[in-house]
Design a protein around this motif. Structure first.
Motif, PDB file in Angstrom:
ATOM      1  N   VAL A   1       0.844  -1.192   0.000  1.00 32.13           N
ATOM      2  CA  VAL A   1       0.000   0.000   0.000  1.00 32.13           C
ATOM      3  C   VAL A   1       0.875   1.235   0.000  1.00 32.13           C
ATOM      4  CG1 VAL A   1      -1.696   1.300   1.299  1.00 32.13           C
ATOM      5  CG2 VAL A   1      -1.861  -1.173   1.181  1.00 32.13           C
ATOM      6  N   TYR A   2       1.855   1.206   0.895  1.00 32.86           N
ATOM      7  CA  TYR A   2       2.650   2.414   1.063  1.00 32.86           C
ATOM      8  C   TYR A   2       3.625   2.651  -0.082  1.00 32.86           C
ATOM      9  CZ  TYR A   2       0.902   3.004   5.726  1.00 32.86           C
ATOM     10  OH  TYR A   2       0.106   3.205   6.796  1.00 32.86           O
TER      11      TYR A   2
ATOM     12  N   LYS B   1       3.159   5.077  -2.933  1.00 30.89           N
ATOM     13  CA  LYS B   1       3.140   6.527  -2.717  1.00 30.89           C
ATOM     14  C   LYS B   1       4.552   7.084  -2.737  1.00 30.89           C
ATOM     15  CE  LYS B   1      -1.155   5.881  -2.148  1.00 30.89           C
ATOM     16  NZ  LYS B   1      -1.946   6.033  -3.344  1.00 30.89           N
ATOM     17  N   ASN B   2       4.593   8.374  -2.969  1.00 30.11           N
ATOM     18  CA  ASN B   2       5.888   9.040  -2.964  1.00 30.11           C
ATOM     19  C   ASN B   2       6.368   9.246  -1.542  1.00 30.11           C
ATOM     20  OD1 ASN B   2       5.766   9.246  -5.702  1.00 30.11           O
ATOM     21  ND2 ASN B   2       4.712  11.217  -5.624  1.00 30.11           N
TER      22      ASN B   2
ATOM     23  N   GLY C   1       7.844  13.202   6.899  1.00 26.25           N
ATOM     24  CA  GLY C   1       7.011  12.577   5.875  1.00 26.25           C
ATOM     25  C   GLY C   1       7.557  11.263   5.375  1.00 26.25           C
ATOM     26  N   GLN C   2       8.799  10.938   5.742  1.00 23.85           N
ATOM     27  CA  GLN C   2       9.353   9.674   5.267  1.00 23.85           C
ATOM     28  C   GLN C   2       8.940   8.553   6.215  1.00 23.85           C
ATOM     29  OE1 GLN C   2      13.484  10.867   4.734  1.00 23.85           O
ATOM     30  NE2 GLN C   2      13.136  10.975   2.521  1.00 23.85           N
ATOM     31  N   LEU C   3       8.665   7.418   5.628  1.00 23.57           N
ATOM     32  CA  LEU C   3       8.109   6.301   6.392  1.00 23.57           C
ATOM     33  C   LEU C   3       8.962   5.071   6.150  1.00 23.57           C
ATOM     34  CD1 LEU C   3       5.607   4.956   7.880  1.00 23.57           C
ATOM     35  CD2 LEU C   3       4.716   4.557   5.616  1.00 23.57           C
TER      36      LEU C   3
END
Lengths: 268, 308
Positions: free
Chosen positions: B167-168, B171-172, B206-208
């Motif tokens: 899922v992740y 995304k950017n 914002g980084q995961l």
């Protein structure tokens, strides 16, 4: 109960959408209303910071939309007013993570439980803007007395007029510097209103206290003395339906400037 | 609405039905289908109140298709009591509508503020060590069993985490680096079973990072970043973001950093937050680093100094 959904938008970034959202929300909560603030600026969230609630966020708007939690679980209560809640945006995602219908579903759900739902809109007119205005029936357009901000506000008003759901929109003029208006270095309030031909809901003076309040994580309306705080509280009362004259932000310090102002008023 | 769980067990969800007649109607619609015969049926009911007679009629309706009602799930106390009186098994469900907001109300505790917890921790560790040395043979057997059971659990976890990653990763702003697994030995056996991932970069807002095993970050973690790991999280730098160690439920997972100052520390199912204060992160110009470690002691997240 059907709450009012108000979107706070501007087009241009940095004019004070988020600050206005936090302060109007806090002022409405102070007056005893139940208020929920929704941050739709996914990926660049800031509303939590202004309220000092960053360390309490577990679930976000995206988690609600994707069904990982219930809407009620994602609402973070304010430290000072328990009737003020925040629905934070996800920081690790982007604007395409939600769509307009999903935001509308959420605002419709929140309408049942809250008096006011204030939606913080991201800068720009793309997906983020479309998401933010989806569930709203009223809008507050924030602008500053600068040409670039006014032009962007004009564009936003055009887009809002095209939306059937938006029943009314008002202008909030932010970061006004009376001294610069006096020396004709800044557009006056009347100029901006003339250009945009839109009703005013408030005039907020430039205030260094805003920076301090952001650093502390407390909305400036908690500070009773500040002029910006007074202006925001007046905006909240106007939203409630009261008719209050606009704050005289041009507070002349000496008698000479008072007379000058009087004479200038006569000339017009 | 209905779901085949295993072989001939059916979970029939009638929680949307508003009244007893609705339930009978929905149930008979299901029983009309071919697949409903010779099944064991678990019924999931909503808030509808049923009395004994009504439950019995539901039961006989199911029996008429040569199926059996095995268990009931209900939100109504009356239905629960009636079902118990008849001798049906009740599966507990939680009323999800009344779920309280789970907010990290607790701040994380600094070890120097709670010396009694430190003492407890030392005592606990001592007890565990003694127990291990005494029953070495028994421990071996149970370890093997654990491994067998763990494997199943691990598979599940891995599948879950893979889904989550998928899922992740679309995304950017997401980093999902596959770094070769490497051995990392430690006293803690459970944590040791995980692989370790190394990340050599500064993590920004914002980084995961999602990681199934242990995670070592060589660099700073700015506030606004999010780190999830199945095992330990070790940061060779300043940790300011949100960190979740043992995110699949491992309560022995730990978080350690040269400067530990995260917005939130989550270990397994526990949450704790940074004490309230200003938003401004003052730049600490001194080069004095006091490495700290957070772990669970008595259901609380405690931060220890690692200077000895």
């Amino acid at each position: 109960m059907t709450g009012r959904v108000i979107v706070i938008t501007s087009g241009k970034g940095g004019v004070g959408k988020t600050t206005s959202n936090a302060n109007i929300g806090a002022a409405l909560a102070k007056n005893g209303h139940s208020v929920v603030l929704i941050d739709t600026d996914i990926g660049l969230r800031n509303l939590d910071l202004l309220l000092g609630l960053e360390n309490r966020i577990v679930y976000t708007l995206v988690d609600v939309v994707e069904g990982r939690c219930k809407l009620k679980q994602a609402l973070v209560k304010d430290k000072k007013y328990p009737n003020l809640c925040l629905l934070a945006a996800a920081q690790t995602r982007d604007k395409t993570s939600v769509n307009a219908e999903q935001v509308k579903e959420i605002t419709d759900e929140l309408k049942k439980d809250f008096d006011f739902i204030l939606v913080d809109c991201p800068a720009g007119i793309e997906q983020g803007f479309q998401n933010a205005v989806a569930g709203a029936s009223e809008a507050i357009v924030v602008t500053t007395p600068e040409m670039s901000a006014v032009r962007d506000a004009d564009r936003i008003i055009g887009l809002l007029e095209a939306k059937e759901e938006i029943k009314s929109y008002k202008l909030l003029l932010n970061r006004v510097r009376p001294s610069m208006i006096k020396s004709k270095d800044m557009m006056s309030v009347e100029d901006v209103v003339n250009i945009l031909s839109c009703d005013l809901i408030g005039i907020i003076p430039e205030d260094t206290g805003i920076i301090t309040s952001t650093n502390k994580g407390e909305p400036i309306v908690h500070d009773d003395k500040s002029l910006a705080s007074k202006a925001y509280r007046n905006v909240a009362r106007r939203i409630e339906g009261e008719e209050i004259p606009f704050l005289d932000i041009d507070e002349p310090q000496d008698i000479i400037s008072k007379i000058k102002k009087f004479v200038m008023g006569l000339k017009r | 609405m209905s779901k085949l769980i295993d072989g001939n067990i059916y979970l029939l969800d009638l929680s949307q039905s508003k009244s007893a007649s609705d339930i009978v109607f929905d149930l008979s619609r299901f029983l009309d289908t071919e697949e409903s015969s010779n099944k064991r049926i678990c019924l999931k009911l909503g808030k509808v109140d049923l009395n004994q007679a009504q439950i019995l009629s539901v039961k006989s309706l199911i029996n008429s298709r040569e199926s059996a009602l095995v268990s009931l799930e209900t939100l109504s106390k009356q239905t629960e009591a009636a079902a118990l009186a008849i001798g049906l098994i009740i599966n507990k469900t939680q009323d999800s509508s009344s779920e309280e907001i789970e907010v990290p109300e607790k701040e994380y505790i600094k070890a120097e503020d709670a010396p009694e917890l430190v003492q407890q921790a030392e005592e606990q560790e001592g007890v565990v060590e003694e127990a291990e040395t005494k029953t070495e043979e028994e421990a071996d057997v149970s370890n093997e069993l654990d491994v067998i059971f763990d494997d199943d659990k691990k598979m599940e976890k891995m599948i879950n985490s893979l889904e989550a990653n998928n899922v992740y990763s679309e995304k950017n702003g997401t980093i999902d680096i596959d770094i070769p697994e490497s051995e990392y030995t430690k006293e803690d056996k459970e944590i040791d079973e995980f692989s370790t991932k190394y990340i050599k970069q500064t993590l920004r807002s914002g980084q995961l990072i999602n990681c199934e095993g242990n995670l070592v970050i060589i660099g700073d973690c700015h506030s606004g970043c999010e780190i999830n790991a199945g095992g330990d999280v070790t940061v060779w730098g300043t940790l300011n973001g949100i960190v979740h160690a043992g995110c699949y439920g491992n309560t022995k997972a730990r978080v350690r950093a040269l400067k530990l100052n995260p917005i939130q520390i989550r270990i397994a199912g526990l949450f704790s937050r940074k004490p309230d204060g200003g938003n401004v992160i003052l730049v600490d110009k001194s080069n004095e680093y006091t490495p700290e470690e957070a772990r669970i002691i008595n259901n609380e997240i405690v931060v220890f100094k690692m200077n000895d």
